[in-house]
Write a protein that holds these residues in place. Structure first.
Motif, PDB file in Angstrom:
ATOM      1  N   LEU A  47       0.723  -1.112   0.175  1.00  0.00           N
ATOM      2  CA  LEU A  47       0.146   0.093   0.100  1.00  0.00           C
ATOM      3  C   LEU A  47       0.620   1.214  -0.112  1.00  0.00           C
ATOM      4  CD1 LEU A  47      -2.902   0.865  -0.010  1.00  0.00           C
ATOM      5  CD2 LEU A  47      -2.892   0.920   2.306  1.00  0.00           C
ATOM      6  N   PRO A  48       0.546   1.984  -1.174  1.00  0.00           N
ATOM      7  CA  PRO A  48       1.211   3.360  -0.453  1.00  0.00           C
ATOM      8  C   PRO A  48       0.885   4.594  -0.162  1.00  0.00           C
ATOM      9  CG  PRO A  48      -0.111   3.288  -2.540  1.00  0.00           C
ATOM     10  CD  PRO A  48      -0.120   2.183  -2.021  1.00  0.00           C
ATOM     11  N   LYS A  49       2.234   4.738   0.252  1.00  0.00           N
ATOM     12  CA  LYS A  49       1.429   6.481   1.075  1.00  0.00           C
ATOM     13  C   LYS A  49       0.769   7.272  -0.077  1.00  0.00           C
ATOM     14  CE  LYS A  49       5.494   6.663   3.986  1.00  0.00           C
ATOM     15  NZ  LYS A  49       6.905   8.070   4.159  1.00  0.00           N
ATOM     16  N   ARG A  50      -0.690   7.792   1.207  1.00  0.00           N
ATOM     17  CA  ARG A  50      -1.469   8.255   0.704  1.00  0.00           C
ATOM     18  C   ARG A  50      -1.329   9.747  -0.382  1.00  0.00           C
ATOM     19  NH1 ARG A  50      -4.535  10.287  -2.791  1.00  0.00           N
ATOM     20  NH2 ARG A  50      -6.481  11.954  -3.003  1.00  0.00           N
ATOM     21  N   GLU A  51      -0.197  10.843  -0.351  1.00  0.00           N
ATOM     22  CA  GLU A  51      -0.066  11.780  -0.962  1.00  0.00           C
ATOM     23  C   GLU A  51       0.669  11.732  -1.718  1.00  0.00           C
ATOM     24  OE1 GLU A  51       3.215  11.138   2.947  1.00  0.00           O
ATOM     25  OE2 GLU A  51       0.941  10.450   2.268  1.00  0.00           O
ATOM     26  N   ASN A  52       0.977   9.532  -2.238  1.00  0.00           N
ATOM     27  CA  ASN A  52       2.036  10.012  -3.486  1.00  0.00           C
ATOM     28  C   ASN A  52       0.844   9.255  -4.696  1.00  0.00           C
ATOM     29  OD1 ASN A  52       4.899  10.337  -2.476  1.00  0.00           O
ATOM     30  ND2 ASN A  52       5.046   8.245  -1.755  1.00  0.00           N
ATOM     31  N   VAL A  53      -0.965   9.314  -4.096  1.00  0.00           N
ATOM     32  CA  VAL A  53      -1.480   8.730  -5.197  1.00  0.00           C
ATOM     33  C   VAL A  53      -2.020   9.570  -5.851  1.00  0.00           C
ATOM     34  CG1 VAL A  53      -3.478   7.233  -4.666  1.00  0.00           C
ATOM     35  CG2 VAL A  53      -1.676   6.364  -3.702  1.00  0.00           C
ATOM     36  N   ARG A  54      -2.222   9.346  -7.718  1.00  0.00           N
ATOM     37  CA  ARG A  54      -3.065   9.569  -7.610  1.00  0.00           C
ATOM     38  C   ARG A  54      -4.073   9.077  -8.479  1.00  0.00           C
ATOM     39  NH1 ARG A  54      -0.582  13.937 -11.789  1.00  0.00           N
ATOM     40  NH2 ARG A  54       0.649  14.881  -9.926  1.00  0.00           N
ATOM     41  N   PHE A  55      -5.088   9.482  -8.925  1.00  0.00           N
ATOM     42  CA  PHE A  55      -6.255   8.404  -9.454  1.00  0.00           C
ATOM     43  C   PHE A  55      -6.605   8.778 -11.083  1.00  0.00           C
ATOM     44  CE2 PHE A  55      -7.297   8.910  -4.994  1.00  0.00           C
ATOM     45  CZ  PHE A  55      -7.028   7.664  -4.381  1.00  0.00           C
ATOM     46  N   TYR A  56      -6.969   7.970 -11.463  1.00  0.00           N
ATOM     47  CA  TYR A  56      -6.501   7.728 -13.139  1.00  0.00           C
ATOM     48  C   TYR A  56      -8.470   7.672 -13.764  1.00  0.00           C
ATOM     49  CZ  TYR A  56      -2.141   9.600 -12.801  1.00  0.00           C
ATOM     50  OH  TYR A  56      -1.030  10.761 -12.611  1.00  0.00           O
ATOM     51  N   ASP A  57      -8.970   7.865 -14.824  1.00  0.00           N
ATOM     52  CA  ASP A  57     -10.726   6.997 -15.056  1.00  0.00           C
ATOM     53  C   ASP A  57     -10.251   6.104 -16.018  1.00  0.00           C
ATOM     54  OD1 ASP A  57     -12.022   8.877 -13.648  1.00  0.00           O
ATOM     55  OD2 ASP A  57     -11.691  10.547 -15.580  1.00  0.00           O
ATOM     56  N   SER A  58      -9.010   5.854 -16.919  1.00  0.00           N
ATOM     57  CA  SER A  58      -8.333   5.423 -17.826  1.00  0.00           C
ATOM     58  C   SER A  58      -7.609   5.186 -17.368  1.00  0.00           C
ATOM     59  CB  SER A  58      -8.713   5.520 -19.173  1.00  0.00           C
ATOM     60  OG  SER A  58      -8.376   6.446 -19.034  1.00  0.00           O
ATOM     61  N   THR A  59      -6.173   4.047 -17.976  1.00  0.00           N
ATOM     62  CA  THR A  59      -5.130   3.528 -18.035  1.00  0.00           C
ATOM     63  C   THR A  59      -4.380   4.319 -19.114  1.00  0.00           C
ATOM     64  OG1 THR A  59      -5.986   1.981 -20.029  1.00  0.00           O
ATOM     65  CG2 THR A  59      -5.583   0.907 -18.000  1.00  0.00           C
ATOM     66  N   ALA A  60      -4.820   5.104 -20.309  1.00  0.00           N
ATOM     67  CA  ALA A  60      -5.003   5.716 -21.486  1.00  0.00           C
ATOM     68  C   ALA A  60      -3.822   6.843 -20.643  1.00  0.00           C
ATOM     69  CB  ALA A  60      -5.396   6.287 -22.433  1.00  0.00           C
ATOM     70  N   ALA A  61      -5.169   7.563 -19.725  1.00  0.00           N
ATOM     71  CA  ALA A  61      -4.538   9.087 -19.131  1.00  0.00           C
ATOM     72  C   ALA A  61      -3.680   8.561 -17.848  1.00  0.00           C
ATOM     73  CB  ALA A  61      -5.878   9.548 -18.302  1.00  0.00           C
ATOM     74  N   ALA A  62      -3.166   7.260 -17.367  1.00  0.00           N
ATOM     75  CA  ALA A  62      -1.958   7.658 -16.253  1.00  0.00           C
ATOM     76  C   ALA A  62      -1.167   7.466 -17.721  1.00  0.00           C
ATOM     77  CB  ALA A  62      -2.699   6.208 -15.826  1.00  0.00           C
ATOM     78  N   ALA A  63      -0.823   6.233 -18.873  1.00  0.00           N
ATOM     79  CA  ALA A  63      -0.097   6.613 -19.706  1.00  0.00           C
ATOM     80  C   ALA A  63       0.467   8.068 -19.991  1.00  0.00           C
ATOM     81  CB  ALA A  63      -0.105   5.618 -20.373  1.00  0.00           C
ATOM     82  N   ALA A  64      -0.344   8.644 -20.044  1.00  0.00           N
ATOM     83  CA  ALA A  64       0.043  10.005 -20.753  1.00  0.00           C
ATOM     84  C   ALA A  64       0.774  10.752 -19.605  1.00  0.00           C
ATOM     85  CB  ALA A  64      -1.371  10.242 -20.976  1.00  0.00           C
ATOM     86  N   ASP A  65       0.364  10.547 -18.487  1.00  0.00           N
ATOM     87  CA  ASP A  65       1.241  11.201 -17.477  1.00  0.00           C
ATOM     88  C   ASP A  65       2.589  10.795 -16.856  1.00  0.00           C
ATOM     89  OD1 ASP A  65       0.799  13.704 -16.086  1.00  0.00           O
ATOM     90  OD2 ASP A  65      -0.318  12.532 -14.210  1.00  0.00           O
ATOM     91  N   GLY A  66       2.957   9.721 -17.916  1.00  0.00           N
ATOM     92  CA  GLY A  66       4.037   9.192 -17.688  1.00  0.00           C
ATOM     93  C   GLY A  66       4.354   7.871 -17.215  1.00  0.00           C
ATOM     94  N   LEU A  67       2.993   6.876 -16.335  1.00  0.00           N
ATOM     95  CA  LEU A  67       3.019   6.501 -16.059  1.00  0.00           C
ATOM     96  C   LEU A  67       3.019   4.402 -16.352  1.00  0.00           C
ATOM     97  CD1 LEU A  67       0.954   7.211 -13.118  1.00  0.00           C
ATOM     98  CD2 LEU A  67       3.074   7.912 -12.604  1.00  0.00           C
ATOM     99  N   ARG A  68       3.832   3.448 -15.754  1.00  0.00           N
ATOM    100  CA  ARG A  68       3.357   2.243 -16.328  1.00  0.00           C
ATOM    101  C   ARG A  68       3.102   1.588 -16.021  1.00  0.00           C
ATOM    102  NH1 ARG A  68       8.443   3.055 -13.286  1.00  0.00           N
ATOM    103  NH2 ARG A  68       9.094   1.153 -12.257  1.00  0.00           N
ATOM    104  N   ALA A  69       2.282   0.520 -16.558  1.00  0.00           N
ATOM    105  CA  ALA A  69       1.827  -0.723 -16.139  1.00  0.00           C
ATOM    106  C   ALA A  69       2.247  -0.857 -15.115  1.00  0.00           C
ATOM    107  CB  ALA A  69       1.088  -0.934 -17.034  1.00  0.00           C
ATOM    108  N   CYS A  70       1.755  -2.060 -14.021  1.00  0.00           N
ATOM    109  CA  CYS A  70       2.091  -2.261 -12.790  1.00  0.00           C
ATOM    110  C   CYS A  70       2.326  -3.527 -13.696  1.00  0.00           C
ATOM    111  CB  CYS A  70       0.921  -1.958 -11.641  1.00  0.00           C
ATOM    112  SG  CYS A  70       2.073  -3.785 -10.638  1.00  0.00           S
TER     113      CYS A  70
END
Length: 369
Positions: A47-70
């Motif tokens: 479980l990550p720290k709450r302050e390090n978490v950001r929510f996304y409505d889609s995987t595309a939005a998360a990927a567009a933010d520079g994040l990679r899939a777990c």
């Protein structure tokens, strides 16, 4: 959407992440900014720290933010079912191979080639799907064959060792403590000669009795009276040498009881105690998986079976939970029905409900701190 509504939605999504709520996996994904990874709400990673978490409505939005899939929960859906199918077929191959050629070493490189994965990828994926490494899975299969030979009474210990595919007598004795909880001869003789000491004590969840060998807990159960619990202990280990012990007479024993009380009173987030129990390979697989489940989370019997690469073994998982004689240290209370209903706990459904509520409260308290 107003700022208040956005905050409320984020709080709801964070609660789903804390609870590992798989029913919300089609609704959103969450990104962990400190690691650069995005996950499904039901991901079993730390479980990550709450302050390090950001929510996304889609995987595309998360990927567009520079994040990679777990790579554990595969939120981008990259052939997740195909990967699980590959690992399950590999498990069946390993079982069949050791049945016909018990001496086969089944090297990681050979298994990876068969699965058409790199060794590192296979190691990681196999553990994510099955719950143990390929080597541990092979060890479990070999130990199960060895124990069947002993229980059948047709082989002496030495013959059973080599029939199971072990290359030397010393190798099986090295594994016996962790995979059987007893030496081979002790197992064959039903635990004869094993010394078990016990003590009863009051907890926040009622009267409990702890039994232990010199290698860890072999019994931890709740009951109405000490006499009833001692009788259960003797039924479990009918040929062991069983004697009462005052907790204060052993610093180690007193430490275990202090840890138990700390956990049950909400002063400790989780419980990690040495366990020394008899188990089949499948029981051990289930119990080790449960010990890795984060406190405050639940899974259904089917979800546990699927995670172990045995999707049709939900009933066997339920039997393994029912066979557990070390409450809390092997947290079978974290397994519930597919509907989410809290049931099927040998020490009482109400006690199971209270344990889960306590754990969830502790997790929520830590994330708020």
């Amino acid at each position: 959407m107003s700022a208040r509504e956005m905050r409320s939605e984020e709080e709801e999504r964070w609660a789903a992440v804390v609870a590992r709520d798989r029913s919300r996996e089609s609704a959103f994904v969450y990104g962990v900014l400190s690691t650069g990874v995005y996950c499904r709400p039901g991901c079993s990673s730390r479980l990550p720290k709450r302050e390090n978490v950001r929510f996304y409505d889609s995987t595309a939005a998360a990927a567009a933010d520079g994040l990679r899939a777990c790579k554990r929960c595969l939120p981008d859906g990259r052939d997740a079912r195909a990967v699980e199918g590959t690992i399950r077929r590999l498990c069946r191959y390993m079982e069949a191979r050791l049945q016909s050629h018990p001496e086969d070493a089944l090297q990681l490189a050979d298994l990876a080639a068969r699965a058409q994965l790199s060794p590192a990828h296979l190691q990681r994926t196999f553990r994510a799907v099955v719950g143990v490494s390929p080597k541990q899975y092979v060890d479990g299969l070999r130990m199960e064959r060895f124990k069947r030979s002993l229980q059948g009474g047709e082989s002496n210990v030495t013959d059973a060792i080599f029939d199971a595919g072990y290359g030397s007598i010393s190798r099986v004795y090295e594994r016996a403590e962790t995979q059987m909880g007893m030496t081979p001869m002790e197992f064959r003789e039903g635990g004869a000669g094993v010394a078990v000491t016990y003590a009863a004590f009051e907890t926040a969840m009622g009267l409990a009795l702890v039994g232990a060998t010199d290698r860890g807990l072999c019994f931890l159960q709740f009951g109405e009276s000490e006499a009833e619990l001692v009788e259960r202990l003797r039924e479990q280990y009918p040929r062991a040498v069983i004697a009462a012990m005052e907790p204060r007479s052993s610093a180690g024993f007193a430490g275990w009881i202090a840890a138990l009380n700390g956990y049950l009173e909400g002063r400790a987030p989780d419980l990690r105690l040495p366990v020394h129990v008899r188990a089949t390979a499948f029981q051990r697989m289930v119990w080790e998986y449960l010990q890795r489940m984060p406190a405050g989370t639940t899974q259904s019997y089917r979800e546990v079976a699927e995670a172990l690469g045995r999707p049709t073994a939900a009933r066997a998982v339920a039997r393994a939970c029912a066979s557990n004689v070390v409450a809390l240290a092997i947290p079978c209370h974290r397994v519930v029905r597919g509907t989410g209903e809290v049931s099927g706990y040998r020490w009482g459904v109400e006690r199971k409900r209270r344990l889960l509520e306590m754990e969830r409260g502790n997790v929520a308290g830590r994330t708020d701190a």
